[in-house]
Design a protein around this motif. Structure first.
Motif, PDB file in Angstrom:
ATOM      1  N   ASN A   1      -8.816  -8.600   1.918  1.00 51.27           N
ATOM      2  CA  ASN A   1      -9.535  -7.549   2.632  1.00 51.27           C
ATOM      3  C   ASN A   1     -11.043  -7.727   2.564  1.00 51.27           C
ATOM      4  OD1 ASN A   1      -7.204  -5.466   0.960  1.00 51.27           O
ATOM      5  ND2 ASN A   1      -6.991  -6.105   3.071  1.00 51.27           N
TER       6      ASN A   1
ATOM      7  N   GLU B   1      -9.302   4.643  -0.727  1.00 52.47           N
ATOM      8  CA  GLU B   1      -9.540   3.205  -0.802  1.00 52.47           C
ATOM      9  C   GLU B   1     -10.062   2.873  -2.199  1.00 52.47           C
ATOM     10  OE1 GLU B   1     -11.014   0.849   2.920  1.00 52.47           O
ATOM     11  OE2 GLU B   1     -12.759   1.371   1.697  1.00 52.47           O
TER      12      GLU B   1
ATOM     13  N   TYR C   1       0.858  -1.181   0.000  1.00 60.10           N
ATOM     14  CA  TYR C   1       0.000   0.000   0.000  1.00 60.10           C
ATOM     15  C   TYR C   1       0.895   1.232   0.000  1.00 60.10           C
ATOM     16  CZ  TYR C   1       0.973   0.040   5.063  1.00 60.10           C
ATOM     17  OH  TYR C   1       1.597   0.059   6.281  1.00 60.10           O
TER      18      TYR C   1
ATOM     19  N   TYR D   1      -7.743  -5.686   8.420  1.00 57.56           N
ATOM     20  CA  TYR D   1      -7.795  -4.457   7.637  1.00 57.56           C
ATOM     21  C   TYR D   1      -8.838  -3.475   8.180  1.00 57.56           C
ATOM     22  CZ  TYR D   1      -8.504  -1.087   3.977  1.00 57.56           C
ATOM     23  OH  TYR D   1      -8.642   0.096   3.304  1.00 57.56           O
TER      24      TYR D   1
ATOM     25  N   GLU E   1      -4.908   2.757  -0.340  1.00 51.90           N
ATOM     26  CA  GLU E   1      -5.078   1.308  -0.314  1.00 51.90           C
ATOM     27  C   GLU E   1      -5.754   0.836  -1.587  1.00 51.90           C
ATOM     28  OE1 GLU E   1      -4.285  -0.930   2.015  1.00 51.90           O
ATOM     29  OE2 GLU E   1      -3.866   0.274   3.819  1.00 51.90           O
TER      30      GLU E   1
ATOM     31  N   ILE F   1      -7.737  -2.420  -2.603  1.00 48.56           N
ATOM     32  CA  ILE F   1      -8.342  -3.544  -1.914  1.00 48.56           C
ATOM     33  C   ILE F   1      -8.069  -4.859  -2.648  1.00 48.56           C
ATOM     34  CG2 ILE F   1     -10.522  -4.518  -1.103  1.00 48.56           C
ATOM     35  CD1 ILE F   1      -9.569  -2.059   0.430  1.00 48.56           C
TER      36      ILE F   1
ATOM     37  N   ARG G   1      -8.339   0.367   9.229  1.00 46.66           N
ATOM     38  CA  ARG G   1      -9.199   1.380   8.613  1.00 46.66           C
ATOM     39  C   ARG G   1      -9.845   2.265   9.681  1.00 46.66           C
ATOM     40  NH1 ARG G   1     -14.789   0.949   6.201  1.00 46.66           N
ATOM     41  NH2 ARG G   1     -14.749   1.849   4.096  1.00 46.66           N
TER      42      ARG G   1
ATOM     43  N   LEU H   1      -7.647   9.011   3.919  1.00 50.36           N
ATOM     44  CA  LEU H   1      -7.639   7.648   3.389  1.00 50.36           C
ATOM     45  C   LEU H   1      -8.250   7.616   1.993  1.00 50.36           C
ATOM     46  CD1 LEU H   1      -7.242   4.544   3.674  1.00 50.36           C
ATOM     47  CD2 LEU H   1      -9.568   4.451   4.616  1.00 50.36           C
TER      48      LEU H   1
ATOM     49  N   ASP I   1     -11.287   0.027  -4.788  1.00 50.71           N
ATOM     50  CA  ASP I   1     -11.815  -1.341  -4.869  1.00 50.71           C
ATOM     51  C   ASP I   1     -12.168  -1.647  -6.319  1.00 50.71           C
ATOM     52  OD1 ASP I   1     -13.040  -3.770  -4.657  1.00 50.71           O
ATOM     53  OD2 ASP I   1     -14.522  -3.178  -3.157  1.00 50.71           O
TER      54      ASP I   1
END
Length: 264
Positions: A130, A156, A108, A140, A124, A126, A144, A154, A158
């Protein structure tokens, strides 16, 4: 050659490719950020290590790791009616599997203040570890939550359709993919970029310290670069069925696209 898909390429979600795609995207995002944030910030590639215990029902789709198998000697056909388990002779042992932990490394990004070393933004991407229920997801989610209670932004990303998305409060949006931007000064509110397979991946900003210019990451362009540099145009067999599978509507769309591009 760029990916034939206008957005996420669903064939890259296959466990044979995903670990490599994940790592290449981490490096690509780092490379594009460094010239935009220097000399005030440093972009660091970090690694998190998971210890995952193999249990009954665990799948090799975790990170492309093959299923563990237990080889058993067939039962004697003459004893089919017996309901009593008889131990095999000691000179003919049965092979069994013991639950040893599986070590998984996940990369990451952290954008750090160059002077203080403080983490300003965590990025991050994913992975299955996760999203699947179990130790990896629990680990995770705890990390978070710590970020949500800190002064760190943050991001994230996905890009996996399978399994449960990361938890959000009062969210009814259903989408194949999502990018979450959680700015520390706006919490508990955050920006969610939700998009589906036929749609391009949206570009997104990287939040930094107040007053600093925020870089914008064109993730779609980076994914095309990764696809080209890794040679996925000749590695992926587009005649194969997708893993994970698609909805009926998305299957028709993918088939039409690949037929039009003569990839099938």
């Amino acid at each position: 050659m760029a990916s034939p898909f206008p957005g996420m390429n669903p064939y890259l979600e296959h466990p044979d490719f995903w670990v490599e795609v994940h790592n290449r995207l981490i490096v690509a995002i780092s490379d594009v950020l460094v010239p935009q944030v220097r000399p005030k910030y440093r972009v660091a590639i970090e690694k998190r290590i998971y210890q995952i215990n193999q249990t009954d029902g665990d799948s090799g789709l975790l990170l492309g790791i093959p299923d563990v198998t237990v080889n058993r000697k067939p039962n004697d056909p003459d004893n089919q009616e017996s309901t009593v388990a008889v131990a095999p002779p000691t000179e003919q042992p049965t092979t069994v599997t013991v639950p040893i932990p599986e070590q998984i490394k996940q990369a990451y990004l952290e954008v750090r203040d160059l002077v203080t070393g403080q983490v300003v933004t965590a990025i991050e991407i994913i992975s299955p570890v996760n999203k699947r229920a179990g130790e990896g997801r629990e680990t995770y989610v705890k990390k978070r939550q710590k970020i949500f209670g800190s002064f760190t932004h943050l991001i994230e990303i996905d890009l996996l359709r399978q399994w449960q998305p990361m938890p959000l409060l009062n969210n009814t949006i259903q989408s194949d993919y999502r990018i979450l931007i959680s700015r520390q000064e706006r919490r508990p509110q955050a920006d969610l970029y939700a998009f589906n397979l036929p749609q391009p991946i949206p570009a997104f900003p990287i939040p930094l310290r107040a007053g600093d210019r925020e870089p914008v990451v064109d993730l779609q362009a980076l994914l095309h670069q990764v696809y080209d540099r890794a040679g996925y145009d000749y590695t992926i067999d587009y005649s194969l069925e997708l893993i994970p599978s698609l909805s009926e509507a998305d299957t028709l769309w993918v088939n039409d696209l690949l037929d039009e591009l003569q990839l099938r």
